[in-house]
Every structure is written in C-alpha cells, then in structure tokens.
Design a protein around this motif. Structure first.
Motif, short mmCIF file in Angstrom:
data_model
loop_
_atom_site.label_atom_id
_atom_site.label_comp_id
_atom_site.label_asym_id
_atom_site.label_seq_id
_atom_site.Cartn_x
_atom_site.Cartn_y
_atom_site.Cartn_z
N UNK A 33 0.87 -1.17 0.00
CA UNK A 33 0.00 0.00 0.00
C UNK A 33 0.91 1.22 0.00
N UNK A 34 0.74 2.09 -1.00
CA UNK A 34 1.59 3.26 -1.16
C UNK A 34 0.83 4.53 -0.81
N UNK A 35 1.31 5.22 0.20
CA UNK A 35 0.79 6.54 0.56
C UNK A 35 1.72 7.56 -0.07
N UNK A 36 1.23 8.27 -1.09
CA UNK A 36 2.10 9.14 -1.88
C UNK A 36 2.67 10.31 -1.10
N UNK A 37 1.98 10.76 -0.05
CA UNK A 37 2.52 11.77 0.87
C UNK A 37 2.53 11.21 2.28
N UNK A 38 2.92 9.95 2.37
CA UNK A 38 2.87 9.23 3.65
C UNK A 38 3.78 9.77 4.74
N UNK A 39 4.84 10.49 4.38
CA UNK A 39 5.73 11.05 5.40
C UNK A 39 5.02 12.11 6.23
N UNK A 40 3.89 12.62 5.73
CA UNK A 40 3.13 13.64 6.45
C UNK A 40 2.05 13.04 7.35
N UNK A 41 1.89 11.72 7.34
CA UNK A 41 0.86 11.08 8.15
C UNK A 41 1.34 10.87 9.58
N UNK A 42 0.38 10.78 10.50
CA UNK A 42 0.70 10.56 11.90
C UNK A 42 -0.18 9.44 12.44
N UNK A 43 0.40 8.31 12.83
CA UNK A 43 1.82 7.98 12.75
C UNK A 43 2.23 7.71 11.30
N UNK A 44 3.50 7.83 11.03
CA UNK A 44 4.03 7.61 9.69
C UNK A 44 3.97 6.11 9.37
N UNK A 45 3.47 5.72 8.19
CA UNK A 45 3.51 4.30 7.82
C UNK A 45 4.94 3.77 7.90
N UNK A 46 5.09 2.49 8.23
CA UNK A 46 6.39 1.96 8.66
C UNK A 46 7.48 1.77 7.61
N UNK A 47 7.15 1.66 6.34
CA UNK A 47 8.17 1.29 5.36
C UNK A 47 8.58 2.53 4.55
N UNK A 48 9.88 2.81 4.55
CA UNK A 48 10.42 3.96 3.82
C UNK A 48 10.51 3.70 2.34
N UNK A 49 10.68 4.77 1.58
CA UNK A 49 10.83 4.73 0.14
C UNK A 49 12.06 5.53 -0.25
#
Length: 114
Positions: free
Chosen positions: A61-77
């Motif tokens: 599952x790809x969150x295109x602006x996931x670094x802005x979510x709280x909590x941040x999804x666990x897998x980096x890109x």
C-alpha cells in the motif's frame, strides 16, 4: 476497479476488496483509476493520494505523501514523501489505523501521476 480486484490472486483478492471498501467508506468522494497494473485513489482537484500493488508475498500500500501522516507508515521509500504499508497473508489489519491514514492522506495535496 472491480475487474482488477477480481483478478487479484488468492488471499490478495479478499484484501483488495477490504481495502477498496475501507477507502470508499473513509473517503466518500474518492476517485479511482487503474494505471501501471495498480489501483489508484484520489480526490478531484487534489490528485492521487494512494495506490496498492500485489507482490508475490504481500500487498504494498503506497501513501504518496505518507511522510506527512501521523503515525508515519512503517516502510520507507527512496522518494522522501512516499511511505508504504505491507500486508501479508496472515496479518490482522488494524482497520481503524488504516481508515485514519486514509482520511489524513486524502486531505493532503496529492500527486499528479497521469
């Protein structure tokens, strides 16, 4: 989108249905498209905020602006703002957390990918 989900192999099909339904419930005005063999979800005027893709052992599952979510999804890109959440066959999904991420992600500016 229905045809894409119906064609997902094995256990992934049910997870695809669950994800699609959760997205529809969490983001009522969501737009859908299939591109690059992946379903994408977006908001009119805000572009795309999420996609997912089947791999052999998991769904990414790809969150295109996931670094802005709280909590941040666990897998980096390798892309600074993108974050991933992997779903494996025997995982118990935290639907409340996923719904929260979906609502947050849909409120952020999306990515114009098409």
């Amino acid at each position: 989108m229905r045809a894409y989900i119906a064609a997902m192999p094995g256990w992934k099909r049910e997870v695809g249905r669950l994800l699609d339904g959760l997205i529809e419930r969490s983001v009522p005005d969501v737009l859908k498209a299939v591109r690059w063999n992946s379903p994408f979800y977006g908001i009119e005027g805000q572009d795309w905020f999420l996609s997912f893709h089947c791999f052999t052992r998991y769904i990414k599952v790809t969150f295109l602006n996931g670094a802005s979510l709280n909590p941040v999804p666990p897998v980096e890109s390798k892309h600074e703002q993108v974050r991933y959440f992997h779903i494996h066959e025997d995982d118990e999904l935290d639907e409340d957390l996923l719904a929260d991420w979906l609502q947050q992600a849909s409120a952020l500016p999306g990515e114009d990918l098409f």
